[in-house]
Design an enzyme around this catalytic site. Structure first.
Site, PDB file in Angstrom:
ATOM      1  N   GLN B 131       0.842  -1.202   0.000  1.00 47.50           N
ATOM      2  CA  GLN B 131       0.000   0.000   0.000  1.00 47.50           C
ATOM      3  C   GLN B 131       0.874   1.247   0.000  1.00 47.50           C
ATOM      4  OE1 GLN B 131      -3.345   0.044   2.690  1.00 47.50           O
ATOM      5  NE2 GLN B 131      -2.897   2.122   3.363  1.00 47.50           N
ATOM      6  N   GLU B 251     -12.483  -2.452   4.717  1.00 44.50           N
ATOM      7  CA  GLU B 251     -12.132  -3.155   5.950  1.00 44.50           C
ATOM      8  C   GLU B 251     -13.288  -2.963   6.920  1.00 44.50           C
ATOM      9  OE1 GLU B 251     -10.788  -5.522   7.203  1.00 44.50           O
ATOM     10  OE2 GLU B 251      -8.679  -5.082   7.520  1.00 44.50           O
ATOM     11  N   GLU B 375      -4.925  10.414  18.374  1.00 43.59           N
ATOM     12  CA  GLU B 375      -5.393  11.801  18.344  1.00 43.59           C
ATOM     13  C   GLU B 375      -6.344  12.028  17.166  1.00 43.59           C
ATOM     14  OE1 GLU B 375      -2.238  10.719  18.808  1.00 43.59           O
ATOM     15  OE2 GLU B 375      -2.306  11.137  20.959  1.00 43.59           O
TER      16      GLU B 375
END
Lengths: 371, 394
Positions: B131, B251, B375
């Site tokens: 990827q 996914e 985050e």
């Protein structure tokens, strides 16, 4: 293999949400807190007579609707979310479940129908058994229970006692006005739930007052305790959700430095963390409830419900603390609601097993030598 | 579920378990419980052979439509496969990126020629994919990719220049899908192309990145005049961002229950170590063991909620929290594992039980960074689920 709400379950949740949003507002909760009884008598009448909530998860043979722990959890979640002040938990989730799980046939037929109909306010205590002495055909019961939920307002107290001279427990139905029973209402920080100290001084009971099925008592007690923990976990889940909702509303409205404080990442991230904990707790509570509904064996049920209660207690307390903090100064005032959740979360954390105790039980189970 | 369906599922489960018992044996036995995250450089050649073994058994492309060589199995059966695969200690999948990410993307957005060219070789384990998304300056801010591509019309080829990073197993892969800027001067998510680029060519160089664990699973991939055929673009030039995001959407949590089996196995190793070392007598350790077990239950039920809600394709609260939850749970398990090891934890161990615990401790530090840092996850939750004001984006 999926954890989804059926249409009927979604309807039960939606109805509870709607009824309580209107009936258990902050103002209504505060009225109940100020009242002598500690609960909203009109709402209690309504949920028993009209809405059938007391009957929900009780057996059909005794006037219940025969639904499962899953439906019960959906309802309790909404009650917790709205801080509903009702004798519901003590009557249905403590006394009702205890009878359903451990009661003898005749006692179930005698006591469950009025509980299902909302005509009886009952309570039960699982821990610290009293002492029971055989007296002719009947019994004499003595001892003290330090804190009983709704102990001062209940019509009937289901109390556990150890039979003197025998290595056995027994469960008794004790009318509130039984001679020798002294009930002292206790002052609580959390005014949405009332406790009383009960002293039994040679309370004389006839043979019919013994309500347990001795063959089922030990197992039934464990199951009832697990259901009670699951029920409280569901309420705590709802309470935690309310804390997040209060916080979202407040922080999006409150402006400082010329912008809504909800736009600051320091605030956003804390709200997001609340949601993570709440959704994790929801998964645990729903999963445990689905297992209970599918007839989980007692040992599995106990672990799952202990896990749900340990997690929900901590999530609720944490979210209540975050709500209080993120409300800033007003979070510390009586008039805003975070304090109500903070006190209820704290009180519940140490009731029916604190997280530390429940985790210790889980660890013992986990560390048992592999068979 | 009716009784007949339940019987069918039980039979399918037994079939998978039986196949795994029979085939994850002999020369493949050493792959058991190996090759997962943090261990991806373990025996890559043998693991590729294992992929071909799976293909011969009909265990690749389970969710793909039959028209493209898949088996068109239901969500339930795919979950069962993942569970039984993990329960048997099935090794980390070398073909994962091709099968679960690129394959479904090509099926949805690829040309017929691309489907014919690439899908069969993903299914039979003869070609492996990497990827090419992240770059040194495009991490959390992925839309800031700077890798460039231009069409050389005379030669009928795309020419790619730039650098990708954190590319798993690039040195073991044959192809890479690359998000690259096809419109010079464009910014952010506009002007991007989604290209399929062969890795084994002079214009591509691969440099391993040595991780804090000492091993090298990730790479930097440099493109210096790298070439790929003009029709190896998925979607049109300028549609790259949409394709790249769609790929991430495939996914859908099907493999999460399998992942949890691995986690459960790791917790069992921690429990066994705690019993052996005496750490199990420490009340604080006992609290953390129980906490970890509770988290495992949470993940299971959360995944079952995700599967129930996956059908209408909307991202629900439980799906939005999942990455944040599992990665932080796993990191805490790693800390528990290393604390259970105590003084032994500071030594490098080669025996399987302790090696694995140390691997969980060190590698789980990556869990809360890759695929959206903690985050970024909190931003996503706050903005998408709670509707709080969005962060400024360039």
């Amino acid at each position: 293999m999926k954890l989804a709400l059926t249409e009927d379950q979604a309807l039960i949740r939606a109805t509870a949400e709607r009824v309580l949003a209107e009936a258990s507002t902050s103002a209504a909760v505060r009225r109940a807190m100020d009242s002598a009884a500690g609960y909203d008598t009109d709402l209690w009448r309504r949920i028993g007579a009209e809405l059938g909530w007391c009957a929900l998860a009780l057996p059909e043979a005794q006037g219940g609707l025969g639904l499962s722990a899953f439906e019960q959890v959906l309802l309790l979640e909404q009650m917790g979310r709205r801080l509903a002040c009702l004798p519901y938990f003590a009557t249905v989730c403590l006394a009702g479940q205890l009878l359903a799980q451990a009661g003898r046939e005749s006692a179930r037929a005698r006591w469950l129908p009025p509980i299902a109909a909302g005509q009886l306010r009952a309570t039960a205590s699982f821990e610290a058994p009293l002492a029971a002495r055989r007296a002719g055909d009947g019994w004499q019961v003595s001892g003290r229970i330090a804190q009983v939920l709704d102990g001062a307002s209940a019509d009937t107290v289901f109390a556990l006692a150890r039979i003197e001279g025998e290595d056995a427990l027994a469960l008794f139905a004790v009318p509130a006005d039984a001679p020798g029973l002294r009930r002292t209402a206790l002052q609580t920080w959390d005014l949405t739930r009332r406790y009383a100290a009960l002293v039994f001084e040679d309370v004389t009971l006839d043979a019919a007052a013994r309500v347990d099925d001795p063959a089922r008592l030990a197992e039934g007690l464990r199951r009832a305790q697990a259901y009670a923990r699951l029920s409280l976990a569901a309420e705590q889940l709802g309470g935690a959700q309310a804390c997040l909702e209060l916080t979202l509303a407040y922080t999006q409205n409150r402006k400082q430095f010329g912008r809504a404080i909800a736009s600051f990442q320091a605030v956003k991230h804390r709200c997001a963390e609340m949601m993570v904990k709440i959704e994790a707790t929801r998964s645990m509570v729903y999963g445990a409830a689905a297992g209970a509904a599918a007839g989980a064996p007692t040992a599995v049920l106990a672990c799952e419900c202990d896990a749900a209660k340990a997690l929900a207690s901590e999530t609720y307390f944490w979210c209540a603390g975050e709500a209080l903090q993120l409300h800033g100064g007003v979070g510390f005032t009586w008039d805003y609601d975070p304090q109500l959740h903070f006190k209820r979360a704290h009180a519940g954390r140490h009731w029916l097993g604190a997280p530390e105790r429940l985790r210790e039980a889980l660890a013992a189970h986990l560390l048992e030598p592999a068979p | 579920m009716n009784a007949a369906a339940a019987n069918d599922e039980a039979a399918f489960r037994a079939e998978v378990a039986g196949w795994m018992r029979a085939h994850l044996a002999g020369r493949f036995a050493k792959l058991r419980h190996r090759g997962g995250p943090g261990d991806e450089d373990f025996e890559p050649a043998l693991r590729k052979e294992w992929e071909r073994e799976l293909a011969r058994g009909g265990w690749t492309g389970l969710g793909w439509p039959k028209a493209y060589g898949g088996r068109g199995l239901s969500l339930e059966r795919q979950v069962i496969f993942h569970e039984e695969y993990a329960r048997a200690g099935g090794p980390g999948r070398m073909g994962h990126i091709g099968e679960t990410l690129l394959g479904p993307t090509l099926i949805a957005y690829g040309s017929e020629a691309q489907k014919r060219r690439f899908l069969p070789r993903i299914l039979d384990g003869s070609e492996y994919w990497a990827q090419g998304y992240s770059e040194p300056n495009a991490g959390s801010d992925l839309a800031n990719v700077q890798t460039r591509c231009r069409l050389d019309e005379a030669r009928g080829e795309w020419i790619v220049d730039g650098q990708k990073v954190w590319t798993s197993l690039a040195h073991e892969s044959d192809w890479i899908f690359v998000l690259a800027r096809c419109e010079p001067g464009s910014k952010g998510s506009k002007g991007l192309a989604f290209l399929l680029v062969p890795l084994k060519q002079p214009g591509v160089s691969i440099r391993p990145i040595r991780q804090l664990t000492g091993s090298c699973e990730f790479n930097e991939v440099f493109f210096d005049g790298a070439r790929t055929a003009a029709d190896h673009i998925v979607g049109r030039p300028g549609e790259g961002w949409a394709i790249a995001m769609a790929l991430l959407g495939f996914e859908r949590g099907i493999s999460t229950l399998g992942q949890q089996m691995h986690f459960g196995h790791e917790l069992e190793l921690v429990v066994a170590q705690a019993r052996a070392s005496g750490a199990a007598d420490d009340p604080a350790i006992r609290q953390r063991l129980a906490q970890s077990w509770i988290g495992l239950r949470v993940m299971r039920y959360n995944a079952l909620r995700m599967l129930a809600d996956a059908e209408d394709g909307r991202l629900r609260p439980e799906a939005l929290i999942y990455k944040y939850y599992w990665s932080n749970w796993h990191r805490a398990l790693g800390e528990l594992a290393i604390d259970v090891l105590g003084e032994e934890g500071r030594l490098v161990h080669q025996d399987e039980a302790r090696r694995r615990l140390q691997q969980v401790f060190f590698f789980s530090r990556a869990d809360t960074i890759y695929a959206g840092t903690n985050e970024i996850q909190l931003n996503l939750i706050a903005e998408r689920a709670l509707g709080l004001p969005r962060e400024p984006r360039g």
